[in-house]
Every structure is written in C-alpha cells, then in structure tokens.
Design an enzyme around this catalytic site. Structure first.
Site, short mmCIF file in Angstrom:
data_model
loop_
_atom_site.label_atom_id
_atom_site.label_comp_id
_atom_site.label_asym_id
_atom_site.label_seq_id
_atom_site.Cartn_x
_atom_site.Cartn_y
_atom_site.Cartn_z
N ASP A 50 -6.23 -6.33 -2.99
CA ASP A 50 -5.18 -5.41 -3.73
C ASP A 50 -5.32 -4.15 -4.39
O ASP A 50 -6.38 -4.84 -5.18
CB ASP A 50 -4.21 -6.38 -4.22
CG ASP A 50 -2.81 -5.68 -4.28
OD1 ASP A 50 -2.33 -4.57 -3.38
OD2 ASP A 50 -2.37 -6.85 -4.88
N ARG A 84 -3.54 2.29 -6.05
CA ARG A 84 -3.75 2.23 -7.46
C ARG A 84 -4.58 3.20 -7.45
O ARG A 84 -4.79 3.62 -8.08
CB ARG A 84 -3.21 1.33 -8.15
CG ARG A 84 -1.56 0.63 -7.97
CD ARG A 84 -1.60 -0.61 -8.80
NE ARG A 84 -2.00 -1.21 -7.86
CZ ARG A 84 -2.41 -2.23 -8.22
NH1 ARG A 84 -2.04 -3.21 -9.10
NH2 ARG A 84 -1.72 -3.24 -7.16
N TRP A 85 -6.19 3.04 -6.86
CA TRP A 85 -7.18 3.23 -7.02
C TRP A 85 -7.27 4.34 -6.64
O TRP A 85 -7.93 5.29 -7.22
CB TRP A 85 -8.39 2.26 -5.80
CG TRP A 85 -9.43 2.90 -6.53
CD1 TRP A 85 -11.01 2.13 -7.01
CD2 TRP A 85 -10.47 3.66 -5.34
NE1 TRP A 85 -12.03 2.81 -6.09
CE2 TRP A 85 -12.27 4.06 -5.44
CE3 TRP A 85 -9.74 4.64 -4.31
CZ2 TRP A 85 -13.07 4.70 -5.34
CZ3 TRP A 85 -10.87 5.70 -3.89
CH2 TRP A 85 -11.99 5.49 -4.45
N ARG A 130 -2.21 7.39 -0.96
CA ARG A 130 -2.79 5.85 -0.31
C ARG A 130 -4.09 5.58 0.50
O ARG A 130 -4.96 4.59 0.57
CB ARG A 130 -1.57 5.14 -0.08
CG ARG A 130 -1.26 5.38 -1.74
CD ARG A 130 0.57 5.06 -0.42
NE ARG A 130 0.38 3.23 -0.36
CZ ARG A 130 -0.04 2.42 -1.52
NH1 ARG A 130 0.09 2.41 -2.57
NH2 ARG A 130 -0.52 0.77 -0.71
N GLU A 171 4.03 -8.64 6.17
CA GLU A 171 5.25 -8.14 5.17
C GLU A 171 5.02 -6.41 5.34
O GLU A 171 5.18 -5.44 5.03
CB GLU A 171 5.51 -8.11 3.86
CG GLU A 171 6.38 -10.08 3.57
CD GLU A 171 5.46 -10.73 4.34
OE1 GLU A 171 4.59 -11.00 3.79
OE2 GLU A 171 6.41 -12.17 4.54
N ASN A 172 3.87 -7.02 5.60
CA ASN A 172 2.87 -5.56 5.87
C ASN A 172 3.51 -4.21 6.96
O ASN A 172 3.59 -2.70 6.66
CB ASN A 172 1.70 -4.83 5.70
CG ASN A 172 0.23 -5.77 4.38
OD1 ASN A 172 -0.03 -6.09 4.23
ND2 ASN A 172 1.46 -4.90 3.32
N TRP A 173 4.18 -4.55 7.57
CA TRP A 173 4.71 -3.81 9.13
C TRP A 173 5.80 -2.81 8.42
O TRP A 173 6.50 -2.13 8.67
CB TRP A 173 5.36 -4.36 9.53
CG TRP A 173 4.25 -5.38 10.55
CD1 TRP A 173 4.07 -6.22 10.25
CD2 TRP A 173 3.52 -4.37 11.16
NE1 TRP A 173 2.70 -6.20 11.65
CE2 TRP A 173 2.72 -5.75 12.17
CE3 TRP A 173 3.27 -3.55 12.10
CZ2 TRP A 173 2.04 -5.77 13.07
CZ3 TRP A 173 2.62 -3.51 13.02
CH2 TRP A 173 1.26 -4.53 13.73
N LEU A 228 0.30 -14.60 -4.77
CA LEU A 228 -0.15 -15.31 -2.92
C LEU A 228 0.41 -14.71 -1.88
O LEU A 228 -0.25 -14.49 -1.28
CB LEU A 228 0.68 -16.01 -2.57
CG LEU A 228 0.03 -17.77 -3.52
CD1 LEU A 228 -0.05 -19.06 -3.46
CD2 LEU A 228 -1.60 -17.98 -4.31
#
Ligand code: IPE
Ligand code: IPE
Ligand code: MG
Length: 242
Positions: free
Chosen positions: A10, A14-15, A23, A57-59, A182
């Site tokens: 993760d 932000r990086w 992103r 959930e990333n979809w 998590l």
C-alpha cells in the site's frame, strides 16, 4: 522464521503524489519493491510469501487505473517470471481469473504458474482479484458441490475447499504506508497473524524492511489463546526450587 509472510502493498498513490506524478507511476515504482521482497524472502528462507496486488474492491477505481493495474501485473510477470523460475520460486495467483481479467494477463499467469509449478525453494503467491470474503464463498460453494453434509463441515474441511488448501496460516502480515486495516485480505489464513505496520510507502520497501519486520516478529510472543509460563511463573518450579 515465519513460515508465511503476507504483505499488503500500500501507498503507491501517495508515493506518486509526493512527487507530483500520476498514481500509475507509483504502481510502476512498486515493481522494484516486489522484486526485492521476493529475493529477500527467498534469501531469508521464508517458505511462503504472499503479496496483495489487486483486491475485489479495486475494480471500483477509475477504469484507466484498473486497466493500468491489469497490464502492470502482466508486465511484472513477463519481466521477472524467468528469473523467479531460475531462483526456484513457485509462482501462484490467488483469486478469480474471471472475465474481467484480460485474456493476455490470464495467459501469462497460466504460463508462469505452469512453468514454476515444481519449484520448491519458495512459493510466491500474488493475491490478484482476491477478496477474503469471496475466497470463503468459493470454499463454501466447493464443499456444497461435493455434497458435504452439514455435520461433516469442520474447520479442516472448509480449509480443504479453499482455492489453495496448502496455503498456510499467515505468521506475519506487513502493511506498508501506515494504514492499519486488513482490507479483506486472506481473512481465513489471518486468524493468528502477527501484524506489522511500517510507515514506508510500498515503492520504497526493500528486503531490509522485510528483515526489520521479521526482527519485530521474533520479539513477539505468540500465545494462541493459551497462557505461556516463564520458568519462574510455574508453580511446579516454585515448589521444587529450594
Ligand atoms: C496500493 O497502492 C496498490 C493497489 C491497491 C493496487 P494504492 O494505490 O492503494 O496507494 P494509496 O493508498 O492510494 O497511496
Ligand atoms: C488494499 O489496498 C489492496 C491492495 C493492496 C491490493 P487498498 O489501498 O485498495 O485498500 P483500502 O481501500 O485503503 O482499504
Ligand atoms: Mg491504498
């Protein structure tokens, strides 16, 4: 040594933000961290390394980012698959390779899973289109398809119906970027995991951070719900020591 180390990679976004980059540049920079973590884990003698690459959930992310992440995961395999094979690493993908995963990505995954299937030095699992809840639903469906009677359902039985029944419980969970959750990762295998949350953003993560996490793990006392006696605590010793 922890047998199974799992990482929630993760902080890529932000990086990139910190550097005024897109992103996707953060995801791209995360490849070096994946390479270093795999090499480090294998060199340390960790038998199982699982990295969370894409969640169910990333979809919901913007389509362009989802598309990028699909191609990016393919690229990681193409760039490193042969190298991991030579290192004796078995590569596996945990999650549903459903119709949303582009054919070319699925083909590379199948190719490298087959190529590395007999390697024994370490198993490197990419959790890709994985969700802990969806994995449990998959297991319940599999045991119902096998006509399992309710009375026969036990923890061992459910575990046998998971996608990879041999994937051990997680000993050490690392989530980078200082988030403490998590996010639906390996819920079943995480029951007694020790957790470590470094502030490091994933693209900056290297084998030395993994070694630090393992050192913290060694300082933990795992109790599994029981009581661990130190020698002085034990009544037996008090009675027998003059
Ligand atoms: C993790 O980095 C990569 C994936 C979830 C695929 P993020 O993209 O979640 O980065 P942050 O949390 O926005 O910094
Ligand atoms: C979890 O990270 C998923 C992966 C690392 C692949 P997210 O960044 O998507 O999780 P949330 O949204 O912060 O919980
Ligand atoms: Mg995130």
């Amino acid at each position: 040594m922890p047998v199974h180390v799992a990482c929630i990679m993760d902080g890529n976004g932000r990086w990139a933000e910190q550097r005024s980059l897109e992103r996707t540049e953060g995801h791209s920079a995360g490849e070096a961290a994946v390479v270093s973590a795999v090499r480090g884990a294998r060199d340390m003698g960790i038998q199982w390394l699982t990295l969370f690459a894409f969640s169910t959930e990333n979809w919901q992310r913007p389509q362009a980012e989802v598309d990028y992440l699909m191609r990016f995961n393919q690229r990681i395999l193409v760039n490193n698959g042969q190298h991991w094979h030579r290192m004796g690493v078995r590569v596996r993908y945990l999650g549903a390779l459903d119709a949303r995963v582009p054919d070319c990505v699925r083909e590379q995954i199948t190719h490298y899973e087959q190529l590395t299937a007999d390697n024994t030095d370490m198993t490197f699992t990419m959790a890709f289109n994985h969700g802990g809840r969806s994995a449990l639903v998959h297991a319940v469906r599999a045991l119902m398809d096998a006509d399992t009677k309710a009375a026969e359902v036990s923890e061992e039985c459910l575990a046998r119906h998971m996608q990879y029944p041999d994937l051990p419980d997680v000993d050490l969970l690392i989530r980078t970027s200082g988030e403490h959750r998590l996010s639906n990762f390996l819920l079943w295998q995480m029951a007694y995991a020790e957790m470590y949350f470094p502030e490091t953003l994933w693209p900056d993560f290297r084998a030395n951070h993994l070694a630090e996490a393992v050192a913290v793990y060694h300082s933990r006392q795992r109790r599994y719900g029981t009581v661990i006696h130190t020698p002085q605590d034990q009544p037996f010793n008090r009675l027998t020591t003059p």
